[in-house]
Design an enzyme around this catalytic site. Structure first.
Site, PDB file in Angstrom:
ATOM      1  N   ALA A  67      29.635 -17.640 -12.879  1.00 51.90           N
ATOM      2  CA  ALA A  67      31.068 -17.399 -12.941  1.00 51.90           C
ATOM      3  C   ALA A  67      31.312 -15.997 -12.405  1.00 51.90           C
ATOM      4  CB  ALA A  67      31.543 -17.523 -14.378  1.00 51.90           C
ATOM      5  N   GLY A 112      26.827 -20.124 -14.629  1.00 47.69           N
ATOM      6  CA  GLY A 112      27.682 -21.249 -14.239  1.00 47.69           C
ATOM      7  C   GLY A 112      27.133 -22.032 -13.055  1.00 47.69           C
ATOM      8  N   GLU A 115      24.718 -24.430 -14.525  1.00 49.75           N
ATOM      9  CA  GLU A 115      25.526 -25.394 -15.294  1.00 49.75           C
ATOM     10  C   GLU A 115      26.271 -26.368 -14.382  1.00 49.75           C
ATOM     11  OE1 GLU A 115      27.249 -21.952 -17.380  1.00 49.75           O
ATOM     12  OE2 GLU A 115      27.023 -23.171 -19.178  1.00 49.75           O
ATOM     13  N   GLU A 135      23.392 -15.385 -19.249  1.00 48.97           N
ATOM     14  CA  GLU A 135      24.618 -14.939 -19.946  1.00 48.97           C
ATOM     15  C   GLU A 135      24.336 -13.955 -21.067  1.00 48.97           C
ATOM     16  OE1 GLU A 135      23.995 -18.058 -19.064  1.00 48.97           O
ATOM     17  OE2 GLU A 135      25.789 -18.945 -18.184  1.00 48.97           O
TER      18      GLU A 135
HETATM   19  N1  DAK Z   1      30.184 -12.617 -10.096  1.00 48.96           N
HETATM   20  C1  DAK Z   1      30.794 -11.801  -9.211  1.00 48.96           C
HETATM   21  N2  DAK Z   1      30.168 -11.210  -8.175  1.00 48.96           N
HETATM   22  C2  DAK Z   1      28.856 -11.481  -8.027  1.00 48.96           C
HETATM   23  C3  DAK Z   1      28.147 -12.321  -8.909  1.00 48.96           C
HETATM   24  C4  DAK Z   1      28.875 -12.923  -9.986  1.00 48.96           C
HETATM   25  N3  DAK Z   1      28.302 -13.766 -10.855  1.00 48.96           N
HETATM   26  N4  DAK Z   1      26.869 -12.370  -8.507  1.00 48.96           N
HETATM   27  C5  DAK Z   1      26.781 -11.598  -7.416  1.00 48.96           C
HETATM   28  N5  DAK Z   1      27.978 -11.052  -7.125  1.00 48.96           N
HETATM   29  C6  DAK Z   1      28.301 -10.144  -6.021  1.00 48.96           C
HETATM   30  C7  DAK Z   1      27.711  -8.746  -6.275  1.00 48.96           C
HETATM   31  O1  DAK Z   1      28.553  -8.016  -7.147  1.00 48.96           O
HETATM   32  C8  DAK Z   1      27.677  -8.202  -4.868  1.00 48.96           C
HETATM   33  O2  DAK Z   1      28.966  -7.794  -4.509  1.00 48.96           O
HETATM   34  P1  DAK Z   1      29.204  -6.423  -3.649  1.00 48.96           P
HETATM   35  O3  DAK Z   1      28.570  -5.331  -4.446  1.00 48.96           O
HETATM   36  O4  DAK Z   1      28.496  -6.691  -2.342  1.00 48.96           O
HETATM   37  O5  DAK Z   1      30.696  -6.335  -3.529  1.00 48.96           O
HETATM   38  C9  DAK Z   1      27.337  -9.434  -4.029  1.00 48.96           C
HETATM   39  O6  DAK Z   1      27.693 -10.571  -4.826  1.00 48.96           O
HETATM   40  C10 DAK Z   1      25.864  -9.536  -3.688  1.00 48.96           C
HETATM   41  O7  DAK Z   1      25.122  -9.467  -4.904  1.00 48.96           O
HETATM   42  P2  DAK Z   1      23.935  -8.395  -5.152  1.00 48.96           P
HETATM   43  O8  DAK Z   1      24.127  -7.184  -4.340  1.00 48.96           O
HETATM   44  O9  DAK Z   1      23.797  -8.234  -6.634  1.00 48.96           O
HETATM   45  O10 DAK Z   1      22.695  -9.224  -4.563  1.00 48.96           O
HETATM   46  P3  DAK Z   1      21.176  -9.114  -4.999  1.00 48.96           P
HETATM   47  O11 DAK Z   1      20.410  -9.910  -4.005  1.00 48.96           O
HETATM   48  O12 DAK Z   1      20.770  -7.710  -5.255  1.00 48.96           O
HETATM   49  O13 DAK Z   1      21.083  -9.890  -6.405  1.00 48.96           O
HETATM   50  C11 DAK Z   1      21.574 -11.671  -7.978  1.00 48.96           C
HETATM   51  C12 DAK Z   1      21.373 -11.245  -6.474  1.00 48.96           C
HETATM   52  C13 DAK Z   1      22.065 -13.117  -7.975  1.00 48.96           C
HETATM   53  C14 DAK Z   1      20.227 -11.568  -8.699  1.00 48.96           C
HETATM   54  C15 DAK Z   1      22.586 -10.712  -8.635  1.00 48.96           C
HETATM   55  O14 DAK Z   1      23.753 -10.654  -7.805  1.00 48.96           O
HETATM   56  C16 DAK Z   1      23.000 -11.127 -10.014  1.00 48.96           C
HETATM   57  O15 DAK Z   1      22.254 -10.916 -10.964  1.00 48.96           O
HETATM   58  N6  DAK Z   1      24.210 -11.692 -10.136  1.00 48.96           N
HETATM   59  C17 DAK Z   1      24.770 -12.025 -11.411  1.00 48.96           C
HETATM   60  C18 DAK Z   1      24.115 -13.264 -11.940  1.00 48.96           C
HETATM   61  C19 DAK Z   1      24.673 -13.644 -13.296  1.00 48.96           C
HETATM   62  O16 DAK Z   1      24.548 -12.890 -14.275  1.00 48.96           O
HETATM   63  N7  DAK Z   1      25.283 -14.821 -13.377  1.00 48.96           N
HETATM   64  C20 DAK Z   1      25.809 -15.317 -14.586  1.00 48.96           C
HETATM   65  C21 DAK Z   1      27.240 -14.909 -14.686  1.00 48.96           C
HETATM   66  S1  DAK Z   1      27.936 -15.390 -16.257  1.00 48.96           S
HETATM   67  C22 DAK Z   1      32.895 -20.518 -18.672  1.00 48.96           C
HETATM   68  C23 DAK Z   1      32.202 -21.186 -17.719  1.00 48.96           C
HETATM   69  C24 DAK Z   1      31.111 -20.606 -17.148  1.00 48.96           C
HETATM   70  C25 DAK Z   1      30.728 -19.358 -17.508  1.00 48.96           C
HETATM   71  C26 DAK Z   1      31.434 -18.690 -18.450  1.00 48.96           C
HETATM   72  C27 DAK Z   1      32.514 -19.262 -19.054  1.00 48.96           C
HETATM   73  N8  DAK Z   1      34.023 -21.121 -19.273  1.00 48.96           N
HETATM   74  C28 DAK Z   1      34.331 -22.472 -18.849  1.00 48.96           C
HETATM   75  C29 DAK Z   1      34.399 -20.680 -20.562  1.00 48.96           C
HETATM   76  C30 DAK Z   1      29.586 -18.817 -16.860  1.00 48.96           C
HETATM   77  C31 DAK Z   1      29.268 -17.532 -16.982  1.00 48.96           C
HETATM   78  C32 DAK Z   1      28.355 -16.986 -15.994  1.00 48.96           C
HETATM   79  O17 DAK Z   1      27.981 -17.628 -15.054  1.00 48.96           O
END
Ligand code: DAK
Length: 261
Positions: A67, A112, A115, A135
């Site tokens: 997300a 997400g 998921e 998460e």
């Molecule tokens: N959201 C927003 N931007 C994201 C992102 C994300 N999840 N993942 C990556 N980006 C963006 C980065 O901020 C970066 O943006 P800029 O700095 O270039 O502007 C760009 O994408 C490239 O990412 P990185 O520079 O970080 O790239 P790396 O290769 O260094 O790393 C990575 C890749 C995938 C390991 C890293 O980006 C990362 O850890 N990303 C976050 C992964 C994460 O934590 N995902 C889970 C998010 S929480 C719900 C439904 C669903 C959810 C919640 C509620 N409801 C229905 C209630 C789900 C929640 C989640 O998914």
């Protein structure tokens, strides 16, 4: 055909491919993208040409990196509820679709992203795919069905370990634990998913739709209620032209021409 800001919707033969295309954010799901996903899946469901759907991510780095954290970070309860509803709508439409959806996971599928792939019927992964529920690193829990679908897919203990540690696993480990059905070289992922989708599309569309419905319900119903449902759907197919065509074609030793009627 509708046009979308953050998605591509393409139909080739019987197959619709929906590509989540927000590469600058690794295809992270913001609310608008979730809404578009619901609309595109409904479009595929209502599109008489389409018999199977492939869901994938743009670029070679990510399926969906989760997300959109930048959208969620400052959300209050009202916005979070709206976001949750948009996510729930995608899950519901995937649950109730009359056509199968194969997730072709081409890179990061985190939070997400895992998921969303789990909400599809099954997953084909590239050898570069990475899965995880990170998460807890953000102080939240999976919100798009992860605590419910992941244990059903890989077992309670493995799902608990993944969700409580936030560990990220590669494609081979995902295959080993039964999260994905198949791992292929990245360059072949879409072709492999398409081959499988085309095989399914060559079968009776109503049979595919009813089998999918019975299978989906199998994880919710008792064995007895599930067998009841299967029996009703089996009988209902005898009211279709496809059943007559399929059986007559077999007896005439010719390929069946199914029309989904
Ligand atoms: N959201 C927003 N931007 C994201 C992102 C994300 N999840 N993942 C990556 N980006 C963006 C980065 O901020 C970066 O943006 P800029 O700095 O270039 O502007 C760009 O994408 C490239 O990412 P990185 O520079 O970080 O790239 P790396 O290769 O260094 O790393 C990575 C890749 C995938 C390991 C890293 O980006 C990362 O850890 N990303 C976050 C992964 C994460 O934590 N995902 C889970 C998010 S929480 C719900 C439904 C669903 C959810 C919640 C509620 N409801 C229905 C209630 C789900 C929640 C989640 O998914």
């Amino acid at each position: 055909m509708a046009s979308y800001e953050n998605l591509r919707y393409e139909v080739d033969g019987f197959i619709a491919t929906i590509t989540i295309a927000r590469e600058k954010a690794l295809n992270a799901l913001n609310r608008h993208t979730l809404n578009e996903l619901t609309w595109a899946l409904r479009e595929a469901d209502g599109d008489a040409r389409v018999r199977a759907v492939i869901l994938t991510g743009a670029g070679d780095k990510a399926f969906v990196a989760g997300a959109d954290i930048s959208e969620m970070v400052e959300q209050g309860a009202t916005e979070a509820r709206g976001f949750a509803q948009a996510g729930r709508a995608v899950g519901d439409v995937l649950e109730n679709l009359s056509k199968p959806v194969i997730a072709a996971v081409n890179g990061f599928a985190l939070g997400g992203g895992t998921e969303l792939a789990l909400a599809c019927d099954f997953i084909y992964a590239s050898d570069r795919a990475k899965f995880g529920q990170p998460e807890v690193n953000l102080g939240v829990i999976p919100g798009f069905g992860g605590t419910q679908r992941l244990p059903r897919r890989v077992g309670l203990a493995r799902a608990t370990e993944l969700i409580l540690t936030g560990d990220i696993i590669g494609a081979d480990e995902a295959l080993r634990i039964g999260l994905v059905n198949k791992v292929v070289p990245a360059a072949e992922l879409l072709a492999e998913a398409k081959k499988c989708a085309e095989k399914i599309a060559s079968k009776g569309p109503l049979a595919v739709a009813y089998a999918r419905r019975a299978l989906r319900k199998s994880v919710e119903l008792t064995l007895s209620a599930g067998n009841d449902l299967e029996g009703e759907l089996f009988a209902l197919l005898f009211a279709t032209q496809d059943q007559k065509e399929g059986m007559k074609a077999f007896l005439a030793k010719r390929p069946a021409k199914f029309e989904g009627k």
